[in-house]
Scaffold this motif. Structure first.
Motif, short mmCIF file in Angstrom:
data_model
loop_
_atom_site.label_atom_id
_atom_site.label_comp_id
_atom_site.label_asym_id
_atom_site.label_seq_id
_atom_site.Cartn_x
_atom_site.Cartn_y
_atom_site.Cartn_z
N HIS A 59 0.81 -1.22 0.00
CA HIS A 59 0.00 0.00 0.00
C HIS A 59 0.85 1.27 0.00
CE1 HIS A 59 0.47 1.27 4.28
NE2 HIS A 59 0.68 -0.01 4.50
N LYS A 60 2.05 1.22 0.53
CA LYS A 60 2.90 2.41 0.56
C LYS A 60 3.37 2.81 -0.84
CE LYS A 60 4.56 1.85 5.30
NZ LYS A 60 5.74 1.67 6.19
N GLU A 61 3.28 1.88 -1.79
CA GLU A 61 3.67 2.19 -3.17
C GLU A 61 2.56 2.90 -3.94
OE1 GLU A 61 6.27 -1.18 -4.89
OE2 GLU A 61 5.03 -2.15 -3.36
N LEU A 62 1.34 2.87 -3.40
CA LEU A 62 0.22 3.57 -4.05
C LEU A 62 0.15 4.99 -3.49
CD1 LEU A 62 -2.62 0.90 -4.27
CD2 LEU A 62 -1.25 1.84 -6.13
N THR A 63 0.96 5.85 -4.05
CA THR A 63 1.03 7.23 -3.58
C THR A 63 -0.11 8.05 -4.17
OG1 THR A 63 2.59 7.62 -5.39
CG2 THR A 63 3.51 7.17 -3.21
N LYS A 64 -0.29 9.24 -3.64
CA LYS A 64 -1.43 10.07 -4.01
C LYS A 64 -1.36 10.59 -5.45
CE LYS A 64 -2.41 11.56 0.74
NZ LYS A 64 -3.67 10.86 0.87
N ASP A 65 -0.25 10.36 -6.16
CA ASP A 65 -0.18 10.80 -7.55
C ASP A 65 -0.82 9.80 -8.51
OD1 ASP A 65 1.85 8.98 -7.01
OD2 ASP A 65 3.24 9.85 -8.46
N PHE A 66 -1.34 8.67 -7.98
CA PHE A 66 -2.15 7.77 -8.81
C PHE A 66 -3.53 8.39 -8.97
CE2 PHE A 66 1.11 4.74 -7.75
CZ PHE A 66 1.11 3.84 -8.81
N SER A 67 -4.01 8.44 -10.21
CA SER A 67 -5.31 9.07 -10.48
C SER A 67 -6.47 8.11 -10.27
CB SER A 67 -5.34 9.59 -11.93
OG SER A 67 -4.36 10.57 -12.13
N LEU A 68 -6.28 6.84 -10.60
CA LEU A 68 -7.36 5.85 -10.51
C LEU A 68 -6.77 4.47 -10.25
CD1 LEU A 68 -9.38 6.85 -13.72
CD2 LEU A 68 -10.18 7.21 -11.38
N MET A 69 -7.58 3.60 -9.63
CA MET A 69 -7.27 2.17 -9.61
C MET A 69 -8.40 1.43 -10.33
SD MET A 69 -6.93 -0.72 -6.61
CE MET A 69 -5.17 -0.67 -6.27
N PHE A 70 -8.05 0.58 -11.28
CA PHE A 70 -9.02 -0.26 -11.98
C PHE A 70 -8.95 -1.67 -11.40
CE2 PHE A 70 -8.31 3.22 -14.80
CZ PHE A 70 -9.49 3.40 -15.51
N THR A 71 -10.09 -2.20 -10.97
CA THR A 71 -10.13 -3.57 -10.48
C THR A 71 -10.89 -4.42 -11.49
OG1 THR A 71 -12.19 -3.23 -9.21
CG2 THR A 71 -10.10 -2.79 -8.09
N PHE A 72 -10.34 -5.58 -11.83
CA PHE A 72 -10.98 -6.53 -12.73
C PHE A 72 -11.41 -7.74 -11.90
CE2 PHE A 72 -8.70 -3.86 -15.60
CZ PHE A 72 -9.41 -3.88 -16.79
N GLY A 73 -12.72 -7.90 -11.75
CA GLY A 73 -13.26 -8.97 -10.92
C GLY A 73 -14.65 -8.62 -10.46
N GLY A 74 -14.98 -8.98 -9.22
CA GLY A 74 -16.28 -8.66 -8.65
C GLY A 74 -16.14 -7.79 -7.42
N ASP A 75 -17.16 -7.84 -6.58
CA ASP A 75 -17.14 -7.03 -5.36
C ASP A 75 -16.03 -7.47 -4.40
OD1 ASP A 75 -19.27 -5.73 -6.41
OD2 ASP A 75 -20.77 -6.56 -5.05
N GLY A 76 -15.76 -8.77 -4.34
CA GLY A 76 -14.70 -9.27 -3.48
C GLY A 76 -13.34 -8.72 -3.87
N THR A 77 -13.14 -8.49 -5.16
CA THR A 77 -11.88 -7.92 -5.64
C THR A 77 -11.72 -6.49 -5.13
OG1 THR A 77 -12.00 -9.31 -7.62
CG2 THR A 77 -10.50 -7.44 -7.69
N ILE A 78 -12.82 -5.73 -5.15
CA ILE A 78 -12.78 -4.36 -4.64
C ILE A 78 -12.49 -4.36 -3.14
CG2 ILE A 78 -14.18 -2.31 -4.17
CD1 ILE A 78 -15.43 -2.62 -6.89
N LEU A 79 -13.14 -5.25 -2.40
CA LEU A 79 -12.91 -5.34 -0.96
C LEU A 79 -11.44 -5.65 -0.66
CD1 LEU A 79 -16.10 -7.26 0.23
CD2 LEU A 79 -15.64 -4.81 0.36
N SER A 80 -10.85 -6.51 -1.47
CA SER A 80 -9.43 -6.83 -1.29
C SER A 80 -8.55 -5.65 -1.68
CB SER A 80 -9.08 -8.07 -2.13
OG SER A 80 -7.72 -8.41 -2.00
N ALA A 81 -8.94 -4.93 -2.72
CA ALA A 81 -8.15 -3.79 -3.19
C ALA A 81 -8.08 -2.68 -2.14
CB ALA A 81 -8.74 -3.24 -4.49
N ILE A 82 -9.08 -2.60 -1.29
CA ILE A 82 -9.13 -1.55 -0.27
C ILE A 82 -7.95 -1.66 0.69
CG2 ILE A 82 -10.46 -0.78 1.74
CD1 ILE A 82 -12.96 -1.33 0.02
N THR A 83 -7.43 -2.87 0.89
CA THR A 83 -6.27 -3.04 1.78
C THR A 83 -5.03 -2.37 1.18
OG1 THR A 83 -5.62 -5.18 0.81
CG2 THR A 83 -7.21 -5.22 2.62
#
Length: 295
Positions: A59-83
């Motif tokens: 998570h420390k590599e996802l700095t605030k200069d990222f404009s968007l995150m695209f998740t490919f999957g379902g709702d569980g993928t988004i829940l995991s991406a939140i970490t």
């Protein structure tokens, strides 16, 4: 522009959509970073084995200069991406390659058609609240990501007997739940586990949480909606030493001496959503409201 890609699995039928996406990004000088494990999955396909993009794994590599995150999957993928997203404020675009898709609202065809609007952020940006859990005993606990977008669940562990959960709201005793467990859900999670246990559906713009007992022994023990400004304190009693604590997709074992303190998280998660794909439209389509099952 700098964007992140995340997924937990990937089907061959989705390769054409991914190729269109990568082609668009390349033609518009958009830098793509792919989560390390997801890139390994993509490279397992013959058609994608030559993908060469920078990776991230923390998570420390996802700095605030990222404009968007695209998740490919379902709702569980988004829940995991939140970490990984955490409190960075990076909006999530959920491309639904899974099943239900309450959170991942862009189906693959719409995603390709709306890609210009997505990158220009001309769609709706939905703000979603989270839960935060703290424990009374910290020294023996492994550090974990203690936030949940959907729900926090207390469950019995290694026993068929009920557990007892003493619940306090803002330090005032509420009740003792005799049950298999207890769900504390956000409005976002109200269409998940809480709903299957008889809890109400709460639209995401409400500032509430809901406490839903799981198979309560007391017939008058029913779901309770509280303000998200209130704090919940739980004491767990069980015939065995441990109980289970679930935070969205993550499950850990807790000593019953460890009390829980649950409150609203100090940050939000942001989901990019198609303008015409409202919450109530999603309810109608995903829960088949108004469909005559006799036909």
């Amino acid at each position: 522009m700098k964007i992140a890609l995340y997924g937990q699995k990937f089907g061959k039928k989705n390769i054409p959509y991914l190729n269109q996406f990568i082609g668009y990004a390349s033609n518009n000088s958009i830098d793509i970073y792919i989560e390390k494990s997801f890139l390994n999955i993509l490279n397992s396909f013959e058609e994608l084995k030559n993908l060469n993009f920078p990776v991230f794994s923390h998570h420390k590599e996802l700095t605030k200069d990222f404009s968007l995150m695209f998740t490919f999957g379902g709702d569980g993928t988004i829940l995991s991406a939140i970490t990984l997203i955490r409190d960075s404020g990076i909006p999530i675009v959920g491309v639904n390659t899974g099943n239900l898709g309450f959170l991942a609202t862009f189906n693959k065809d719409v995603f390709v058609k709306k890609i210009d609007q997505i990158f220009n952020k001309k769609l709706l940006l939905m703000q979603r609240s989270l839960l935060c859990v703290e424990t009374s005993i910290k020294k023996n606990n492994k550090k974990f990501f203690n936030f949940a977008l959907n729900e926090i669940v207390i469950l019995r562990k290694e026993t068929v007997s009920m557990i007892t959960i003493d619940a306090y709201i803002d330090n005032e005793f509420l009740t003792s739940y005799w049950a298999d467990g207890l769900i504390i859900s956000t409005p976002t999670g109200s269409t998940g586990y809480s709903l299957s246990c008889g809890g109400p559906i709460i639209s995401p713009d409400n500032k509430n949480f809901v406490l839903t007992p799981i198979s309560p022994h007391n017939l008058f023990s029913r779901p309770l909606i509280i303000s998200d400004q209130q704090n919940v304190h739980l004491k767990i009693h069980s015939r065995v030493k441990y109980y289970s604590l679930s935070m969205d997709t993550r499950l850990i074992s807790m000593n019953q001496e460890n009390e829980l303190y649950i409150k609203k998280a100090p940050f939000y998660i942001y989901l990019l959503q198609e303008g015409g794909n409202t919450y109530y439209k999603t309810l109608r389509e995903k829960l088949l409201w108004g469909i005559d099952q006799r036909n």
